[in-house]
Motif scaffolding. Structure first.
Motif, PDB file in Angstrom:
ATOM      1  N   CYS A  29       0.829  -1.214   0.000  1.00  0.00           N
ATOM      2  CA  CYS A  29       0.000   0.000   0.000  1.00  0.00           C
ATOM      3  C   CYS A  29       0.861   1.261   0.000  1.00  0.00           C
ATOM      4  N   CYS A  30       1.978   1.237   0.697  1.00  0.00           N
ATOM      5  CA  CYS A  30       2.866   2.395   0.739  1.00  0.00           C
ATOM      6  C   CYS A  30       3.499   2.676  -0.610  1.00  0.00           C
ATOM      7  N   MET A  31       3.606   1.674  -1.447  1.00  0.00           N
ATOM      8  CA  MET A  31       4.232   1.837  -2.752  1.00  0.00           C
ATOM      9  C   MET A  31       3.262   2.317  -3.821  1.00  0.00           C
ATOM     10  N   LYS A  32       1.992   2.388  -3.485  1.00  0.00           N
ATOM     11  CA  LYS A  32       0.999   2.862  -4.454  1.00  0.00           C
ATOM     12  C   LYS A  32       1.155   4.370  -4.603  1.00  0.00           C
ATOM     13  N   LYS A  33       1.613   4.779  -5.772  1.00  0.00           N
ATOM     14  CA  LYS A  33       1.897   6.193  -6.026  1.00  0.00           C
ATOM     15  C   LYS A  33       0.706   6.927  -6.632  1.00  0.00           C
ATOM     16  N   ASP A  34       0.020   6.287  -7.545  1.00  0.00           N
ATOM     17  CA  ASP A  34      -1.045   6.929  -8.309  1.00  0.00           C
ATOM     18  C   ASP A  34      -2.386   6.310  -7.927  1.00  0.00           C
ATOM     19  N   GLU A  35      -3.276   7.108  -7.390  1.00  0.00           N
ATOM     20  CA  GLU A  35      -4.585   6.613  -6.960  1.00  0.00           C
ATOM     21  C   GLU A  35      -5.420   6.081  -8.126  1.00  0.00           C
ATOM     22  N   ASN A  36      -5.166   6.572  -9.340  1.00  0.00           N
ATOM     23  CA  ASN A  36      -5.939   6.132 -10.500  1.00  0.00           C
ATOM     24  C   ASN A  36      -5.393   4.848 -11.098  1.00  0.00           C
ATOM     25  N   SER A  37      -4.176   4.492 -10.746  1.00  0.00           N
ATOM     26  CA  SER A  37      -3.535   3.309 -11.299  1.00  0.00           C
ATOM     27  C   SER A  37      -4.098   2.042 -10.668  1.00  0.00           C
ATOM     28  N   GLU A  38      -4.325   1.042 -11.485  1.00  0.00           N
ATOM     29  CA  GLU A  38      -4.812  -0.245 -10.969  1.00  0.00           C
ATOM     30  C   GLU A  38      -3.675  -1.056 -10.359  1.00  0.00           C
ATOM     31  N   GLY A  39      -2.588  -1.221 -11.122  1.00  0.00           N
ATOM     32  CA  GLY A  39      -1.469  -2.026 -10.650  1.00  0.00           C
ATOM     33  C   GLY A  39      -0.463  -1.191  -9.887  1.00  0.00           C
ATOM     34  N   ILE A  40       0.206  -1.830  -8.952  1.00  0.00           N
ATOM     35  CA  ILE A  40       1.235  -1.164  -8.160  1.00  0.00           C
ATOM     36  C   ILE A  40       2.571  -1.773  -8.545  1.00  0.00           C
ATOM     37  N   LYS A  41       3.477  -0.953  -9.039  1.00  0.00           N
ATOM     38  CA  LYS A  41       4.797  -1.421  -9.425  1.00  0.00           C
ATOM     39  C   LYS A  41       5.627  -1.633  -8.174  1.00  0.00           C
ATOM     40  N   VAL A  42       6.146  -2.846  -7.999  1.00  0.00           N
ATOM     41  CA  VAL A  42       6.906  -3.191  -6.799  1.00  0.00           C
ATOM     42  C   VAL A  42       8.188  -3.930  -7.175  1.00  0.00           C
ATOM     43  N   THR A  43       9.142  -3.864  -6.273  1.00  0.00           N
ATOM     44  CA  THR A  43      10.327  -4.713  -6.369  1.00  0.00           C
ATOM     45  C   THR A  43      10.477  -5.457  -5.047  1.00  0.00           C
ATOM     46  N   ARG A  44      11.062  -6.631  -5.123  1.00  0.00           N
ATOM     47  CA  ARG A  44      11.247  -7.438  -3.919  1.00  0.00           C
ATOM     48  C   ARG A  44      12.073  -6.675  -2.896  1.00  0.00           C
TER      49      ARG A  44
END
Length: 89
Positions: A29-44
């Protein structure tokens, strides 16, 4: 209700959820940058750091659990720079 609060409400009723699951979900949740974006880009690396998870094996187990329990959908990229996508369900 925001996603983390909704997750916490559901997790309080789910006996399978451990503190590590909560930590990793909060990191996502902390990595979610854009409220309109569906997917959250993450790295391990970032998720482990934000979620205070030290062992790679623990990270993979908890990530798989969250997906199996229906809290997230994980789309791995296998690319160290591009990152993977996580969708909150």
């Amino acid at each position: 209700m925001d996603r983390l609060a909704e997750f916490m409400e559901n997790a309080s009723k789910d006996d399978r959820i451990l503190p590590t699951h909560i930590s990793l979900f909060a990191a996502i949740c902390c990595m979610k940058k854009d409220e309109n974006s569906e997917g959250i880009k993450v790295t391990r690396r970032e998720l482990m750091r934000y979620g205070c998870i030290k062992a790679i094996s623990t990270y993979h187990i908890i990530l798989a659990d969250l997906q199996a329990f229906g809290y997230i959908v994980y789309k791995p990229s296998f690319h160290p720079i591009k990152g993977s996508l996580v969708y909150l369900t």
